[in-house]
Scaffold this motif. Structure first.
Motif, mmCIF file in Angstrom:
data_model
loop_
_atom_site.group_PDB
_atom_site.id
_atom_site.type_symbol
_atom_site.label_atom_id
_atom_site.label_comp_id
_atom_site.label_asym_id
_atom_site.label_seq_id
_atom_site.Cartn_x
_atom_site.Cartn_y
_atom_site.Cartn_z
ATOM 1 N N GLU A 94 0.821 -1.205 0.000
ATOM 2 C CA GLU A 94 0.000 0.000 0.000
ATOM 3 C C GLU A 94 0.862 1.266 0.000
ATOM 4 O OE1 GLU A 94 -2.787 -0.300 3.203
ATOM 5 O OE2 GLU A 94 -3.915 -1.924 2.248
ATOM 6 N N ARG A 95 1.933 1.219 -0.749
ATOM 7 C CA ARG A 95 2.806 2.375 -0.950
ATOM 8 C C ARG A 95 2.728 2.803 -2.408
ATOM 9 N NH1 ARG A 95 6.792 2.937 3.032
ATOM 10 N NH2 ARG A 95 6.123 1.813 4.902
ATOM 11 N N HIS A 96 3.049 4.055 -2.664
ATOM 12 C CA HIS A 96 3.131 4.526 -4.043
ATOM 13 C C HIS A 96 4.276 3.806 -4.738
ATOM 14 C CE1 HIS A 96 3.642 7.242 -7.474
ATOM 15 N NE2 HIS A 96 2.446 7.744 -7.189
ATOM 16 N N ARG A 97 4.122 3.527 -6.020
ATOM 17 C CA ARG A 97 5.164 2.786 -6.731
ATOM 18 C C ARG A 97 6.484 3.550 -6.793
ATOM 19 N NH1 ARG A 97 3.146 1.302 -12.394
ATOM 20 N NH2 ARG A 97 1.271 0.840 -11.178
ATOM 21 N N SER A 98 6.442 4.878 -6.684
ATOM 22 C CA SER A 98 7.663 5.680 -6.661
ATOM 23 C C SER A 98 7.935 6.129 -5.232
ATOM 24 C CB SER A 98 7.537 6.908 -7.568
ATOM 25 O OG SER A 98 8.614 7.804 -7.350
ATOM 26 N N PRO A 99 9.109 5.824 -4.675
ATOM 27 C CA PRO A 99 9.404 6.250 -3.309
ATOM 28 C C PRO A 99 9.669 7.749 -3.240
ATOM 29 C CG PRO A 99 11.343 5.247 -4.296
ATOM 30 C CD PRO A 99 10.212 5.072 -5.282
ATOM 31 N N SER A 100 9.454 8.325 -2.082
ATOM 32 C CA SER A 100 9.765 9.742 -1.875
ATOM 33 C C SER A 100 11.074 9.907 -1.106
ATOM 34 C CB SER A 100 8.638 10.432 -1.106
ATOM 35 O OG SER A 100 8.436 9.820 0.156
ATOM 36 N N GLU A 101 11.542 8.814 -0.468
ATOM 37 C CA GLU A 101 12.777 8.855 0.291
ATOM 38 C C GLU A 101 13.654 7.668 -0.091
ATOM 39 O OE1 GLU A 101 11.900 10.520 4.628
ATOM 40 O OE2 GLU A 101 10.561 8.866 4.075
ATOM 41 N N ALA A 102 14.966 7.868 -0.021
ATOM 42 C CA ALA A 102 15.921 6.790 -0.282
ATOM 43 C C ALA A 102 17.048 6.875 0.737
ATOM 44 C CB ALA A 102 16.478 6.876 -1.701
ATOM 45 N N ILE A 103 17.698 5.755 0.958
ATOM 46 C CA ILE A 103 18.816 5.678 1.900
ATOM 47 C C ILE A 103 20.029 5.137 1.165
ATOM 48 C CG2 ILE A 103 19.626 4.762 4.093
ATOM 49 C CD1 ILE A 103 15.983 4.378 3.466
ATOM 50 N N ILE A 104 21.198 5.735 1.417
ATOM 51 C CA ILE A 104 22.458 5.277 0.823
ATOM 52 C C ILE A 104 23.368 4.741 1.913
ATOM 53 C CG2 ILE A 104 24.548 5.921 -0.445
ATOM 54 C CD1 ILE A 104 23.130 8.106 -1.777
ATOM 55 N N ASP A 105 24.053 3.667 1.603
ATOM 56 C CA ASP A 105 25.112 3.170 2.485
ATOM 57 C C ASP A 105 26.067 2.347 1.640
ATOM 58 O OD1 ASP A 105 26.611 2.835 4.721
ATOM 59 O OD2 ASP A 105 25.150 1.625 5.822
ATOM 60 N N SER A 106 27.203 2.001 2.219
ATOM 61 C CA SER A 106 28.190 1.188 1.508
ATOM 62 C C SER A 106 28.591 -0.003 2.362
ATOM 63 C CB SER A 106 29.425 2.011 1.141
ATOM 64 O OG SER A 106 30.124 2.401 2.300
ATOM 65 N N GLN A 107 29.052 -1.035 1.703
ATOM 66 C CA GLN A 107 29.511 -2.255 2.371
ATOM 67 C C GLN A 107 30.761 -2.746 1.653
ATOM 68 O OE1 GLN A 107 27.443 -5.957 1.487
ATOM 69 N NE2 GLN A 107 27.366 -6.462 3.666
ATOM 70 N N SER A 108 31.848 -2.922 2.389
ATOM 71 C CA SER A 108 33.082 -3.449 1.816
ATOM 72 C C SER A 108 33.150 -4.951 2.052
ATOM 73 C CB SER A 108 34.306 -2.776 2.447
ATOM 74 O OG SER A 108 34.348 -1.405 2.112
#
Length: 263
Positions: A94-108
């Motif tokens: 029940e969310r819009h198909r396009s997000p309004s927020e995103a999260i960035i992180d990295s993993q080595s």
């Protein structure tokens, strides 16, 4: 007919995916291989971490399975399947198909001895290998991933992966906010994102008074996604000669998770 491996798609799951599987090329021989078995072979490699040549004999021959994997990486089929499933999963939640927020992180992650392309040393994590820059929505579903040498700085990798996110066009039409940790902090990076994409960068800092594990708002979502990926032996280390292949296995891991939820 292959054995009932835990990584196999059920028939219901395969039927759910079947409409997204490309037809055989016109003018060639009629496709004789069972695509359900081909997909099961690919997901077996992803889950168990075996070499393609070590694929059990009850799957189609490894050359056939690998050829489909490689061709669909090159022509973008895996990415199209992944993006469709992500939109359906969001709608199912029940969310819009396009997000309004995103999260960035990295993993080595460490690489194996035979991997030489795009390999570096992450001095902070003390890891020689590659770095995965991940962008996810607030459900933890991957938007885009970028695999680089481990010595690529956070802000530089962040810029590169955000360029890939921007190329999604209408699929991220509502995106306004990017959540990051202190590794991506700094006015030059934040200004760059605002100038080029009109997105606001929000930094979530770890409380200085707390020691050990701390559940950070927004940030825990991407950490959970990294945890999902670690359930695939093929992703515990980076075994791939090409970083693009590593990216494909990450999309495959998410495809498997999403199709299990939807079917």
């Amino acid at each position: 007919m292959s054995k009932a491996y835990p990584s196999n798609l059920t028939r219901v799951q395969y039927e759910f995916l079947s409409d997204m599987i490309p037809e055989s090329k016109p003018g060639g021989r009629k496709r004789e291989v069972d695509m359900w078995e081909v997909l099961n072979g690919i997901f077996y490699v992803r889950s168990s971490g075996v070499r393609w040549r070590s694929l059990p004999a009850d799957f189609p021959i490894w050359q056939t399975v690998y050829t489909y994997f490689r061709n669909w990486r090159k022509d973008g089929t895996w990415l199209k399947i992944h993006d469709s499933l992500r939109q359906w999963t969001r709608i199912e939640q029940e969310r819009h198909r396009s997000p309004s927020e995103a999260i960035i992180d990295s993993q080595s992650v460490k690489t194996t001895a035979m991997v030489h392309e795009a390999v570096g040393y992450d001095a902070g994590k003390k890891i020689k290998g590659r770095k995965r820059f991940m962008t996810v929505d607030t459900l933890g579903l991957v938007l885009r991933v970028l695999v680089t040498a481990a010595n690529v700085p956070e802000r530089e990798g962040g810029k590169q992966v955000l360029k890939k996110v921007k190329q999604m066009n209408q699929k991220i039409s509502r995106l306004t906010t990017i959540w990051v940790d202190s590794g991506f902090d700094g006015m030059p990076f934040m200004q760059w994102v605002m100038d080029f994409y009109r997105w606001v960068v929000q930094v979530v800092l770890r409380p200085k008074e707390h020691k050990g594990f701390v559940l950070l708002p927004k940030r825990w979502v991407v950490e959970r996604t990294f945890g999902w990926l670690m359930g695939c032996r093929r992703l515990v280390r980076d075994y791939e000669l090409l970083p693009e292949t590593s990216e494909t296995f990450i999309y495959l891991a998410m495809i498997r998770i999403m199709v299990r939820r939807l079917a």
